[in-house]
Design an enzyme around this catalytic site. Sequence first.
Site, PDB file in Angstrom:
ATOM      1  N   CYS A 107       4.082  10.202   1.602  1.00 60.93           N
ATOM      2  CA  CYS A 107       5.527  10.048   1.542  1.00 60.93           C
ATOM      3  C   CYS A 107       6.124  10.688   2.780  1.00 60.93           C
ATOM      4  O   CYS A 107       6.061  11.894   2.949  1.00 60.93           O
ATOM      5  CB  CYS A 107       6.130  10.673   0.301  1.00 60.93           C
ATOM      6  SG  CYS A 107       7.918  10.474   0.272  1.00 60.93           S
ATOM      7  N   ASN A 120       3.372   6.410  -2.617  1.00 65.01           N
ATOM      8  CA  ASN A 120       3.401   5.170  -3.389  1.00 65.01           C
ATOM      9  C   ASN A 120       2.610   5.258  -4.695  1.00 65.01           C
ATOM     10  O   ASN A 120       1.548   5.877  -4.744  1.00 65.01           O
ATOM     11  CB  ASN A 120       2.795   4.048  -2.545  1.00 65.01           C
ATOM     12  CG  ASN A 120       3.721   3.607  -1.432  1.00 65.01           C
ATOM     13  OD1 ASN A 120       4.895   3.345  -1.651  1.00 65.01           O
ATOM     14  ND2 ASN A 120       3.181   3.529  -0.212  1.00 65.01           N
ATOM     15  N   ARG A 133       0.918  -2.755   4.372  1.00 68.33           N
ATOM     16  CA  ARG A 133       2.137  -2.526   5.170  1.00 68.33           C
ATOM     17  C   ARG A 133       2.712  -1.124   4.897  1.00 68.33           C
ATOM     18  O   ARG A 133       2.594  -0.214   5.718  1.00 68.33           O
ATOM     19  CB  ARG A 133       3.168  -3.629   4.863  1.00 68.33           C
ATOM     20  CG  ARG A 133       4.248  -3.760   5.929  1.00 68.33           C
ATOM     21  CD  ARG A 133       5.373  -2.752   5.800  1.00 68.33           C
ATOM     22  NE  ARG A 133       6.059  -2.839   4.515  1.00 68.33           N
ATOM     23  CZ  ARG A 133       6.898  -1.922   4.072  1.00 68.33           C
ATOM     24  NH1 ARG A 133       7.155  -0.838   4.789  1.00 68.33           N
ATOM     25  NH2 ARG A 133       7.476  -2.057   2.884  1.00 68.33           N
ATOM     26  N   HIS A 150      10.089  -0.094  -7.056  1.00 70.13           N
ATOM     27  CA  HIS A 150       9.154   0.467  -6.069  1.00 70.13           C
ATOM     28  C   HIS A 150       9.191   1.987  -6.248  1.00 70.13           C
ATOM     29  O   HIS A 150      10.047   2.670  -5.700  1.00 70.13           O
ATOM     30  CB  HIS A 150       9.632   0.052  -4.671  1.00 70.13           C
ATOM     31  CG  HIS A 150       8.732   0.451  -3.553  1.00 70.13           C
ATOM     32  ND1 HIS A 150       7.999  -0.458  -2.815  1.00 70.13           N
ATOM     33  CD2 HIS A 150       8.429   1.662  -3.027  1.00 70.13           C
ATOM     34  CE1 HIS A 150       7.312   0.177  -1.880  1.00 70.13           C
ATOM     35  NE2 HIS A 150       7.549   1.471  -1.993  1.00 70.13           N
TER      36      HIS A 150
HETATM   37 MG    MG Z   1       6.771   2.996  -0.638  1.00 73.97          MG
END
Ligand code: MG
Length: 311
Positions: A253, A262, A24, A220
């Site tokens: 990003c 990430n 996702r 996160h």
């Molecule tokens: Mg992220």
Amino acid sequence: MRKPQVVRADALPQRVTIYEVGPRDGLQNEQTVVPLETKAEFVRRLVAAGLPIVETTSFVHPTWVPQLADAEQLIDLLSDAGGFDARRMPVLVPNERGLDRAREKGIEHIAIFGSATETFARRNLNRSLEEQFTMFEPVATRARAAGMQVRAYISMCFGDPWEGDVPIEQVVTVGKRLIELGASQLSLGDTIGVGTAGHVTALLEAFMAAGVHPDTLAVHFHDTYGQALSNTTAALHAGVTTIDASAGGLGGCPYAESATGNLPTEDLVWMLHGMGIETGVDLAQLVAVSTWMASVLGRPSPSRVVGALSG
Ligand code: MG
């Protein structure tokens, strides 16, 4: 394949739940649109590698995220030949229409996507900071009434590209409101990767002082400035046991001019296993998945561990 020597670190959890966001958060931020069959294969292989939670897709309007326009078909394909129940895996739901679509597919676990800052709320949600709660309220209420679990992401918890520093109290206030609306887990996002370890500790302590248990919190992190693992260690010391990561570091990003976004799941797994923390993940299998996905996308994975182990 090489494994880290296990040297147990003190005062850290025995086990960590990795919340995999590659299909996702990763794929929605990749320029390449991955074919439906490849997405399904990606999710299946991540589950087979031992990842306990894989956020499969987003029920956002296809106009906004064309990369994930096939959400329904993906759930159908996974349900037909997944070897696991795709309906139990979380999906992102931006609004009530998204919730309706997720419910039609029998999904049991949704994630909503909030903002810690005024500017990002306006840019990403087309709402003010305050209005986002009005938007999420019916989504969370109806989801809970239907027996669904609700996770709430909070973006820009450690810095905002337009506003700069983000006050810790502001993040805690947003988080508390989302819990009051029915979120059972908050995922605190460092969307532009600018946070450092002391900041992580202070934010988590502020949540705990406000009565939010670390079991309710996930982190996160983005590795834009190379701080994601350091920040993760700070979160582990604070008692957080759910860590978001993206296989192969997929996702870049979108709000920083950088290839690194990430936290790569492989980098996280290497560190956790080295510290004697169980994840249930087979690192060699996971590296094989990300090496394959890198070939699909036509560029090497930004993960240091994938690079070291697949060379
Ligand atoms: Mg992220």
